[in-house]
Design a protein around this motif. Structure first.
Motif, PDB file in Angstrom:
ATOM      1  N   ARG A  23      15.959  -7.079 114.346  1.00 41.22           N
ATOM      2  CA  ARG A  23      15.930  -7.778 113.056  1.00 41.22           C
ATOM      3  C   ARG A  23      16.797  -7.077 111.998  1.00 41.22           C
ATOM      4  NH1 ARG A  23      13.890 -12.905 111.311  1.00 41.22           N
ATOM      5  NH2 ARG A  23      14.762 -12.846 109.241  1.00 41.22           N
ATOM      6  N   ILE A  49      25.410   0.285 101.137  1.00 43.25           N
ATOM      7  CA  ILE A  49      24.299  -0.335 100.392  1.00 43.25           C
ATOM      8  C   ILE A  49      23.074  -0.499 101.302  1.00 43.25           C
ATOM      9  CG2 ILE A  49      25.775  -1.475  98.676  1.00 43.25           C
ATOM     10  CD1 ILE A  49      25.218  -4.152 100.081  1.00 43.25           C
ATOM     11  N   THR A  68      19.949  -8.508 109.753  1.00 42.30           N
ATOM     12  CA  THR A  68      20.021  -8.455 108.289  1.00 42.30           C
ATOM     13  C   THR A  68      21.352  -7.845 107.826  1.00 42.30           C
ATOM     14  OG1 THR A  68      17.626  -8.290 108.218  1.00 42.30           O
ATOM     15  CG2 THR A  68      18.775  -7.712 106.204  1.00 42.30           C
ATOM     16  N   PRO A  98      17.777  -7.733 100.916  1.00 44.98           N
ATOM     17  CA  PRO A  98      17.913  -6.492 100.151  1.00 44.98           C
ATOM     18  C   PRO A  98      19.199  -6.442  99.326  1.00 44.98           C
ATOM     19  CG  PRO A  98      17.435  -6.033 102.459  1.00 44.98           C
ATOM     20  CD  PRO A  98      17.621  -7.503 102.346  1.00 44.98           C
ATOM     21  N   TYR A  99      20.248  -7.107  99.817  1.00 47.40           N
ATOM     22  CA  TYR A  99      21.536  -7.089  99.115  1.00 47.40           C
ATOM     23  C   TYR A  99      21.510  -7.914  97.832  1.00 47.40           C
ATOM     24  CZ  TYR A  99      21.665 -11.385 101.794  1.00 47.40           C
ATOM     25  OH  TYR A  99      21.330 -12.597 102.344  1.00 47.40           O
ATOM     26  N   TRP A 102      30.804 -12.342  97.522  1.00 44.61           N
ATOM     27  CA  TRP A 102      31.002 -11.683  96.222  1.00 44.61           C
ATOM     28  C   TRP A 102      32.491 -11.518  95.961  1.00 44.61           C
ATOM     29  CZ3 TRP A 102      27.086  -7.412  98.011  1.00 44.61           C
ATOM     30  CH2 TRP A 102      25.794  -7.963  98.016  1.00 44.61           C
ATOM     31  N   THR A 160      10.645   0.248  98.109  1.00 45.34           N
ATOM     32  CA  THR A 160      10.182   0.580  96.764  1.00 45.34           C
ATOM     33  C   THR A 160       8.929   1.467  96.817  1.00 45.34           C
ATOM     34  OG1 THR A 160       8.846  -1.424  96.738  1.00 45.34           O
ATOM     35  CG2 THR A 160      11.041  -1.597  95.808  1.00 45.34           C
ATOM     36  N   PRO A 214      15.829  -0.697  92.768  1.00 44.67           N
ATOM     37  CA  PRO A 214      17.273  -0.934  92.916  1.00 44.67           C
ATOM     38  C   PRO A 214      18.052   0.381  92.976  1.00 44.67           C
ATOM     39  CG  PRO A 214      16.367  -2.253  91.127  1.00 44.67           C
ATOM     40  CD  PRO A 214      15.279  -1.329  91.562  1.00 44.67           C
ATOM     41  N   MET A 253       6.069  -6.460  97.489  1.00 45.78           N
ATOM     42  CA  MET A 253       6.890  -7.153  96.504  1.00 45.78           C
ATOM     43  C   MET A 253       7.221  -8.559  96.984  1.00 45.78           C
ATOM     44  SD  MET A 253      10.398  -5.859  94.875  1.00 45.78           S
ATOM     45  CE  MET A 253       9.563  -4.473  94.166  1.00 45.78           C
ATOM     46  N   LEU A 258      26.397 -13.547 103.814  1.00 44.40           N
ATOM     47  CA  LEU A 258      25.927 -14.216 102.593  1.00 44.40           C
ATOM     48  C   LEU A 258      26.097 -13.357 101.341  1.00 44.40           C
ATOM     49  CD1 LEU A 258      22.653 -15.934 103.893  1.00 44.40           C
ATOM     50  CD2 LEU A 258      24.980 -16.809 103.854  1.00 44.40           C
ATOM     51  N   GLY A 267       9.014  -3.815  99.406  1.00 41.00           N
ATOM     52  CA  GLY A 267      10.256  -4.397  99.900  1.00 41.00           C
ATOM     53  C   GLY A 267      11.224  -4.739  98.798  1.00 41.00           C
ATOM     54  N   PRO A 309      24.206  -2.993  93.338  1.00 42.23           N
ATOM     55  CA  PRO A 309      22.936  -2.389  93.781  1.00 42.23           C
ATOM     56  C   PRO A 309      22.191  -3.240  94.802  1.00 42.23           C
ATOM     57  CG  PRO A 309      23.116  -2.346  91.393  1.00 42.23           C
ATOM     58  CD  PRO A 309      24.236  -3.214  91.891  1.00 42.23           C
ATOM     59  N   SER A 310      21.560  -2.555  95.762  1.00 43.52           N
ATOM     60  CA  SER A 310      20.693  -3.211  96.730  1.00 43.52           C
ATOM     61  C   SER A 310      19.266  -2.719  96.469  1.00 43.52           C
ATOM     62  CB  SER A 310      21.116  -2.861  98.161  1.00 43.52           C
ATOM     63  OG  SER A 310      21.117  -1.465  98.327  1.00 43.52           O
ATOM     64  N   GLN A 311      18.317  -3.413  97.039  1.00 44.69           N
ATOM     65  CA  GLN A 311      16.919  -2.982  96.878  1.00 44.69           C
ATOM     66  C   GLN A 311      16.158  -3.340  98.131  1.00 44.69           C
ATOM     67  OE1 GLN A 311      14.709  -4.003  93.229  1.00 44.69           O
ATOM     68  NE2 GLN A 311      13.239  -4.966  94.570  1.00 44.69           N
ATOM     69  N   CYS A 312      15.702  -2.314  98.814  1.00 44.92           N
ATOM     70  CA  CYS A 312      15.025  -2.570 100.080  1.00 44.92           C
ATOM     71  C   CYS A 312      13.630  -1.958 100.013  1.00 44.92           C
ATOM     72  CB  CYS A 312      15.850  -1.947 101.189  1.00 44.92           C
ATOM     73  SG  CYS A 312      15.454  -2.525 102.825  1.00 44.92           S
ATOM     74  N   LYS A 315      18.253  -8.441  96.089  1.00 40.77           N
ATOM     75  CA  LYS A 315      17.068  -8.101  95.297  1.00 40.77           C
ATOM     76  C   LYS A 315      17.379  -6.998  94.293  1.00 40.77           C
ATOM     77  CE  LYS A 315      13.959  -8.478  99.298  1.00 40.77           C
ATOM     78  NZ  LYS A 315      13.076  -7.619 100.108  1.00 40.77           N
ATOM     79  N   SER A 316      16.959  -7.176  93.064  1.00 46.40           N
ATOM     80  CA  SER A 316      17.096  -6.091  92.078  1.00 46.40           C
ATOM     81  C   SER A 316      16.045  -6.187  90.990  1.00 46.40           C
ATOM     82  CB  SER A 316      18.484  -6.114  91.428  1.00 46.40           C
ATOM     83  OG  SER A 316      19.466  -5.698  92.341  1.00 46.40           O
ATOM     84  N   THR A 374      23.642 -10.743 107.900  1.00 48.31           N
ATOM     85  CA  THR A 374      23.391 -11.618 106.750  1.00 48.31           C
ATOM     86  C   THR A 374      23.985 -11.018 105.478  1.00 48.31           C
ATOM     87  OG1 THR A 374      21.285 -12.122 107.813  1.00 48.31           O
ATOM     88  CG2 THR A 374      21.570 -12.932 105.583  1.00 48.31           C
ATOM     89  N   THR A 375      23.865  -9.702 105.354  1.00 44.76           N
ATOM     90  CA  THR A 375      24.412  -9.025 104.162  1.00 44.76           C
ATOM     91  C   THR A 375      25.924  -9.232 104.085  1.00 44.76           C
ATOM     92  OG1 THR A 375      22.668  -7.367 104.345  1.00 44.76           O
ATOM     93  CG2 THR A 375      24.568  -6.777 102.997  1.00 44.76           C
TER      94      THR A 375
END
Lengths: 307, 99
Positions: free
Chosen positions: A73, A107, A77, B17-18, A89, A224, A212, B1, A84, A307, A219-222, B20-21, A80-81
């Motif tokens: 998985r 990232i 991802t 994740p790419y 960008w 937390t 983040p 979250m 998408l 997450g 910035p990415s956020q995975c 989310k902020s 996908t990063t």
């Protein structure tokens, strides 16, 4: 005249030698996945620490850019990063998978493969090629190669074992950081040094982070968890460390698990339920109904889920 | 979250994740806190008799099942990504007779 001769000798002999020495000091970056795997090879650890090594092999740390065994998985991802995110960008510089560089993967790999910082863009390219081959074609060879890249003994017990590097110095080559000082019977890692953070939550917090990652251009956020650990658990009087619950009390050792592990989820949440049936009178109409009350108490040291 | 915010702005949830902020809505369970949810479940069928509403019990004995699931991708029919954490079962009854 003699002075100028000496000066010339200095310029033509000593200076190039100094520059050559400097370039030798600079660590060489890996050019291929195989080179990066070799740089972070922890296979010799299993000779003496076989139990710990076997525990670790079952963990997600052992397949940190592939994800759960057979499922992959995390690799999906990554794709996908790219598809998408990066390709979409306008200023990322990525129009096709072949444009992906180390800086783009960081990232994700800040945590999923931090040692990628020590690799050239050719390694990022190779990783991307195998991600697409696995995700699109189910290529087993690519899956196996991706699973060689992981968070292993060397990452936690050397590379990431010192957090405050200006205070304590940088991690040294050939040293395994743990709970003791002394000699270490290994041909590559010949010394043991005590790490000041090996048993502290901050060690895990380097990746299981705050929110983040603002240090990136995008910035990415995975993860937390360390944020919620500090501001929602410690702030309420919690005193346990990540290692206490995930290594010791779970009895899973270095097979550090989370939401998918019975050992962890059974302890993490208490569920109390009460239910009964009754006849309510809606003004004059007898109305059969049931009342169900559910109480969920989070006993973990962080929010569930994150997450 | 459960509902992260796309790029830390606006009303859209971030997909991965790419993106989310931030946070739009936080529904996680917090440490050492208890969340209580109450459910009222109708146990009747309704009909009209002599111009009056009548609510008839669908049964007198019921089994209540409460399950707590971990669904990282939101689907129960995804065996690799769905785990039932807890299950509670209780038999409940409506008394027969009386008014």
């Amino acid at each position: 005249m003699k002075f100028f001769k000496i000066l010339l000798i200095m310029l033509f002999i000593v200076l190039p030698l100094t520059l050559f020495a400097k370039s030798q000091d600079k660590p060489k970056k890996a050019k291929t996945i195989a080179e990066l795997v070799k740089m972070y090879d922890s296979s010799s650890c299993k000779d003496c620490h076989s139990d710990i090594y076997e525990e670790w092999k079952k963990s997600l740390h052992a397949r940190s850019i592939f994800g759960p065994e057979h499922v992959g998985r995390t690799a999906a991802t990554f794709k996908t990063t790219i598809e998408l995110g990066l390709k979409d960008w306008q200023a990322s510089g990525v129009k096709k998978p072949e444009d992906v560089r180390v800086k783009h993967l960081m990232i994700c790999t800040k945590c999923h493969l931090p040692q990628l910082e020590e690799a050239e863009d050719s390694v990022a390219q190779e990783i991307v090629k195998h991600i697409y081959k696995f995700v699109d074609e189910g290529d087993e060879n690519s899956a196996a190669i991706l699973q060689q890249l992981n968070i292993n003994c060397v990452v936690c017990h050397n590379r990431n074992a010192i957090i405050h590097k200006w205070t304590e110095g940088y991690p040294q080559k050939g040293v395994v950081y743990g709970t003791k000082d002394g000699d270490h019977p290994d041909s590559t890692y010949k010394k043991m040094k005590k790490s000041s953070v090996m048993k502290e939550s901050i060690l895990c917090g380097q990746c299981h982070g705050l929110g983040p990652n603002f240090e990136f251009d995008n910035p990415s956020q995975c993860a937390t968890l360390y944020g919620s650990y500090l501001w929602s658990y410690v702030s309420e009087g919690g005193t346990k460390t990540c290692q206490q619950c995930h290594i010791q009390e779970s009895k899973l050792g270095h097979n550090m698990q989370s939401y998918r592990s019975k050992e962890l989820y059974e302890k993490a949440v208490d569920m109390k339920v009460d239910a009964y049936a009754y006849l309510w009178r809606d003004v004059v109409t007898p109305t059969p109904a049931a009342h169900v009350k559910v109480e969920l108490t989070n006993k973990a040291g962080h929010v569930i889920p994150d997450g | 979250m459960p509902i992260p915010q796309q790029f830390g702005r606006g009303d859209k949830m971030g997909r991965g994740p790419y993106e989310k902020s931030g946070l739009i809505r936080e529904t996680s369970l917090h440490p050492n806190k208890t969340k209580v949810e109450k459910f009222e479940i109708p146990l009747y069928t309704e009909e009209k008799k002599d111009d009056k509403i009548v609510r008839n019990p669908i049964a007198y004995d019921f089994i209540v099942d409460v399950e707590l699931w971990y669904l990282p991708y939101g689907k129960k029919d995804d065996p690799d990504n769905s785990i039932m954490w807890k299950k509670y079962t209780k038999q409940i009854n409506l008394a027969k007779g009386g008014k």
